[in-house]
Write an enzyme that holds these catalytic residues in place. Structure first.
Site, short mmCIF file in Angstrom:
data_model
loop_
_atom_site.label_atom_id
_atom_site.label_comp_id
_atom_site.label_asym_id
_atom_site.label_seq_id
_atom_site.Cartn_x
_atom_site.Cartn_y
_atom_site.Cartn_z
N HIS A 114 64.74 54.88 35.17
CA HIS A 114 64.91 55.00 33.71
C HIS A 114 65.15 56.48 33.39
CE1 HIS A 114 63.01 54.07 29.49
NE2 HIS A 114 64.32 53.96 29.47
N ASN A 132 62.69 51.41 15.13
CA ASN A 132 63.45 51.19 16.37
C ASN A 132 64.88 50.71 16.06
OD1 ASN A 132 63.70 51.16 19.26
ND2 ASN A 132 63.51 48.92 19.21
N SER A 133 65.41 51.08 14.90
CA SER A 133 66.81 50.74 14.63
C SER A 133 67.70 51.50 15.61
CB SER A 133 67.18 51.06 13.18
OG SER A 133 66.86 52.39 12.86
N ARG A 134 68.84 50.91 15.95
CA ARG A 134 69.63 51.43 17.08
C ARG A 134 71.11 51.47 16.76
NH1 ARG A 134 66.94 52.68 22.27
NH2 ARG A 134 64.77 52.33 21.74
N THR A 136 68.26 60.25 25.27
CA THR A 136 69.60 60.34 24.69
C THR A 136 69.84 61.74 24.13
OG1 THR A 136 69.58 57.99 24.19
CG2 THR A 136 71.16 59.35 22.96
N ASP A 155 70.34 56.78 29.93
CA ASP A 155 69.18 55.87 30.02
C ASP A 155 68.85 55.43 31.45
OD1 ASP A 155 67.19 54.47 28.35
OD2 ASP A 155 68.15 52.62 29.02
N TYR A 178 67.44 40.81 20.68
CA TYR A 178 67.25 42.25 20.65
C TYR A 178 67.73 42.91 21.95
CZ TYR A 178 65.46 46.87 21.16
OH TYR A 178 65.42 48.20 21.42
N CYS A 181 61.51 58.64 23.90
CA CYS A 181 60.88 59.95 24.15
C CYS A 181 61.90 61.04 24.44
CB CYS A 181 59.86 59.83 25.27
SG CYS A 181 58.42 58.89 24.78
N ARG A 229 61.78 45.59 22.38
CA ARG A 229 61.50 44.87 23.62
C ARG A 229 60.14 44.20 23.56
NH1 ARG A 229 60.24 47.80 27.17
NH2 ARG A 229 60.58 49.82 26.20
N LYS A 285 68.16 46.69 31.00
CA LYS A 285 66.81 46.78 31.55
C LYS A 285 66.58 45.71 32.63
CE LYS A 285 65.99 50.05 28.64
NZ LYS A 285 65.75 51.43 29.02
N SER A 295 60.57 55.15 26.89
CA SER A 295 61.40 54.72 25.77
C SER A 295 61.09 55.54 24.51
CB SER A 295 61.15 53.24 25.48
OG SER A 295 61.47 52.49 26.63
N GLY A 314 67.28 45.33 24.47
CA GLY A 314 66.63 45.38 25.77
C GLY A 314 66.21 44.02 26.31
P1 GTP Z 1 65.26 54.90 24.64
O1 GTP Z 1 66.65 54.61 24.22
O2 GTP Z 1 64.25 54.03 23.95
O3 GTP Z 1 65.08 54.86 26.13
O4 GTP Z 1 64.87 56.37 24.06
P2 GTP Z 1 65.26 57.85 24.50
O5 GTP Z 1 64.33 58.31 25.57
O6 GTP Z 1 66.71 57.97 24.76
O7 GTP Z 1 64.85 58.71 23.20
P3 GTP Z 1 65.79 59.42 22.10
O8 GTP Z 1 66.56 60.58 22.64
O9 GTP Z 1 66.55 58.38 21.40
O10 GTP Z 1 64.67 60.01 21.14
C1 GTP Z 1 63.70 59.22 20.51
C2 GTP Z 1 63.14 59.91 19.29
O11 GTP Z 1 62.59 61.17 19.64
C3 GTP Z 1 64.21 60.18 18.24
O12 GTP Z 1 63.66 59.94 16.97
C4 GTP Z 1 64.51 61.65 18.41
O13 GTP Z 1 64.96 62.26 17.22
C5 GTP Z 1 63.17 62.22 18.88
N1 GTP Z 1 63.36 63.40 19.76
C6 GTP Z 1 64.22 63.50 20.80
N2 GTP Z 1 64.16 64.73 21.37
C7 GTP Z 1 63.22 65.42 20.68
C8 GTP Z 1 62.71 66.76 20.78
O14 GTP Z 1 63.11 67.58 21.62
N3 GTP Z 1 61.73 67.10 19.89
C9 GTP Z 1 61.27 66.23 18.93
N4 GTP Z 1 60.33 66.65 18.11
N5 GTP Z 1 61.75 64.97 18.80
C10 GTP Z 1 62.71 64.57 19.66
C1 SPV Z 2 64.26 51.40 25.88
O1 SPV Z 2 63.43 50.76 25.19
O2 SPV Z 2 63.91 52.10 26.85
C2 SPV Z 2 65.69 51.36 25.55
C3 SPV Z 2 66.13 50.46 24.50
O3 SPV Z 2 66.50 52.05 26.16
S1 SPV Z 2 66.27 48.83 25.05
O4 SPV Z 2 67.62 48.65 25.61
O5 SPV Z 2 66.10 47.97 23.90
O6 SPV Z 2 65.29 48.55 26.05
MN MN Z 3 65.48 53.35 27.62
#
Ligand code: GTP
Ligand code: SPV
Ligand code: MN
Length: 586
Positions: free
Chosen positions: A230, A369-371, A257, A279, A201, A254, A73, A210, A252, A203
């Site tokens: 969010h 940030n590969s998805r 998912t 999300d 891309y 963090c 983004r 978003k 994001s 987002g």
């Molecule tokens: P967006 O799609 O950008 O909104 O991200 P998100 O908040 O859904 O984050 P996601 O669950 O995809 O996790 C992002 C990164 O953090 C990934 O590389 C995960 O492997 C890592 N991660 C998620 N949960 C944990 C956790 O409990 N501990 C650690 N150490 N890493 C984590």
């Molecule tokens: C984020 O960045 O919080 C996402 C991925 O969930 S994107 O849809 O690209 O914004």
């Molecule tokens: Mn998100």
């Protein structure tokens, strides 16, 4: 289909006007059917936009590689175009609507020559829900059409909900030449309109996500008395069958998912975690005084790196079919790989840039940030309530971020106003989900800093005011999975083990878990936090993860002011009082 498949005059007129501006060779009216999907996929493969992955290993899966400067983004290029700067507030980039329209109309004039304009009708939310919104995205990207098909309820269902009405979001996406200097993600809340240029891309261009569900959504929510957040939504079902619904706002990349589809460790046999959303949550007070949430989406646009059979087995099952991968690495037999998928990388890969890659180099094989873009229905723990127009009643709201120090694993706010304070002072190290620095601490209120479509001070007022309409408000918590020890190791194992934190939270909402009062809020009492069956983790390590260092916290409280000073003109007095109370307790 090259003839309109709707009789809605407002839709037809808007498509005609846009086609006159962008001058595509052809207008294609999408209906969302399976046969349309098959022919679009075939065309995308023939034109080299998608690569078909190994059908034995990844049936129905495709690969897309973006241009190298279009991988996340673009917050710098994201604008909220309200009549006054004050409405957009100090955390958003702003231009007057007339000026932005002029600029973008010039850019987009003739911008689709030689291309097809796809008309994508979609719903955000289950059909028939009072919260559900209709959107139309006009795009020249076949990748966007195929992704929107996964992420939203796309096709005739949207025209059915719209009828002859005019209340739909007008989204225009023009890839142009993909020049980052011409990139704009522009929102016009008063017109319910979005224009996105020069990007392809997620987002920036899947305009339902978003742009509509969060930026325009939050603006509408403020006007109409609901919340667009969010947040993931999950259902925790206890062995006795009791269901507790929880949302969590993490910035994001963090952990939303991962938390949304958490696989409990064996010690929690009988507990089931089900995913409603990963999300975005739209939430509204119900007649019974509880807060009800729907997930407006139907797919997951998730971070690939770090995802594996141990950390997130449910995601691995979800993305084993019907998935579009972007910017991951490829094996010679057209399977996918990313950092953390297996402990040992394969001996040879093609990296996200298309170059030969062997282990040991400095550059990652997959972009950080590969998805993946995958249908929610593939998720083995998909919650069928996701289709319920009523939504689910929320018992707890969890805030959290990525912080290596200072912030404990879990604590509970004293009450709603205090909860809004801890959400509004949320912070995180920045991630690769947005272009710019990675690892820098910034204040990210409610994980919404990049997504709040209006003045952040007014947004805090809105959160505080909502309490009066909730006889039974969700309890509010704060978590940090990312605290590290002196050696740089994560103090908390995370992922499935987060079940232990979730269980305490669930028990607290039902008034049956022990808690101790600290200056920050309530923390688990020694017997209330279940460490059963854990290896390499004990009560001493938990104490470290939970440690509250008063000196660190005095500094932390000072840094809360950074954002508060910026927002001062519109900051609710309640938050200033909360800050004073926190300092007094420290
Ligand atoms: P967006 O799609 O950008 O909104 O991200 P998100 O908040 O859904 O984050 P996601 O669950 O995809 O996790 C992002 C990164 O953090 C990934 O590389 C995960 O492997 C890592 N991660 C998620 N949960 C944990 C956790 O409990 N501990 C650690 N150490 N890493 C984590
Ligand atoms: C984020 O960045 O919080 C996402 C991925 O969930 S994107 O849809 O690209 O914004
Ligand atoms: Mn998100």
């Amino acid at each position: 289909m090259t003839q309109p498949n709707t009789s809605n005059p407002a839709v037809i007129q808007w498509v005609e006007e846009t086609a006159a501006l962008c001058q595509p060779d052809k207008v294609f009216w999408c209906d969302g059917s399976e046969s349309e999907k098959a022919s679009l996929l075939e065309e995308a493969v023939a034109r080299g936009i998608l690569l078909r992955l190994n059908p034995k290993k990844l049936p129905g899966c495709y690969y897309h590689r973006s241009t190298m400067d279009d991988v996340a983004r673009s917050e710098d290029r994201t604008f909220i175009c309200t009549p006054t700067r004050e409405e957009a507030g100090p955390t958003n980039h702003w231009l007057p609507p007339a000026e932005m329209y002029q600029k973008l109309k010039t850019l987009c004039a003739g911008g689709m020559r030689g291309r097809t304009l796809y008309v994508v009708p979609y719903l955000m939310g289950p059909p028939g829900s009072p919260l559900t919104k209709v959107g139309l995205e006009l795009t020249d990207s076949i990748y966007v059409v195929l992704s929107m098909r996964i992420m939203t309820r796309m096709g005739q269902v949207a025209y059915e909900q719209l009828g002859l009405g005019t209340d739909f979001n007008r989204g225009l996406h023009c890839m142009l030449q993909m020049d980052p200097h011409q990139r704009h993600i522009a929102h016009f809340p008063q017109d319910n309109a979005i224009i996105s240029t020069s990007s392809n891309y997620g987002g920036n261009v899947l305009l339902g996500k978003k742009c509509l569900a969060l930026r325009i959504g939050s603006w509408l929510a403020n006007k109409e008395g609901w919340l667009a957040e969010h947040m993931l939504i999950l259902c925790a079902q206890s062995p006795s069958g009791e269901k507790t619904y929880v949302t969590a706002a993490f910035p994001s990349a963090c952990g939303k998912t991962n938390f949304a589809m958490l696989a409990p460790p064996p010690h929690f046999a009988g507990w089931k975690i089900r995913t409603v959303g990963d999300d975005i949550a739209w939430m509204k007070p119900g007649a019974d005084g509880r807060l009800y949430a729907i997930n407006p989406e139907t797919g997951y646009f998730g971070v690939a790196p770090g995802t594996n059979e141990r950390t997130n087995p449910n995601a691995m099952a979800t993305i084993a079919r019907d998935t579009i991968y972007t910017n991951v690495a490829l094996t010679p037999d057209l399977d996918v790989w990313w950092e953390g998928k297996t402990e040992e990388p394969p001996p040879e890969l093609t990296d996200w840039k298309g170059h030969r890659w062997v282990p040991g180099g400095r550059e990652p094989a997959a972009h950080p940030n590969s998805r993946f873009c995958a249908p929610a229905r593939n998720n083995p723990v998909f919650a069928p309530e996701a289709d319920d127009p009523k939504g689910v009643p929320i018992s707890a709201i969890i805030f959290g971020g990525r912080r290596a120090a200072t912030i404990p694993l879990v604590y509970q706010a004293f009450n709603w106003i205090h909860g809004v304070y801890i959400g509004s002072t949320m912070s995180s190290e920045t991630t690769a989900a947005a272009t710019g620095d990675v690892g820098k601490i910034r204040r990210d209120p409610m994980g919404m800093r990049p997504f709040c479509g209006y003045n952040m001070g007014h947004y805090f007022h809105h959160w505080l005011r909502l309490r009066k309409r909730l006889a039974n408000p969700p309890r509010i918590f704060y978590v940090n999975w990312f605290r590290r020890d002196a050696a740089g190791q994560f103090l908390w194992p995370g992922f499935g083990e987060n079940m232990r934190v979730l269980k305490w939270i669930v028990d607290r909402t039902h008034g049956r878990a022990d808690a101790w009062e600290t200056p920050l809020g309530w923390v688990p009492g020694p017997r209330a936090f279940d460490l059963g069956g854990m290896q390499d983790f004990d009560i001493t390590r938990l104490a470290k993860a939970q440690e509250i260092d008063l000196e660190d916290w005095r500094r932390e409280a000072l840094s809360h002011d950074e954002l508060f000073l910026k927002l001062y003109a519109d900051l609710p007095k309640e938050l200033i009082f909360q800050r004073e109370l926190l300092v007094a307790r420290l």
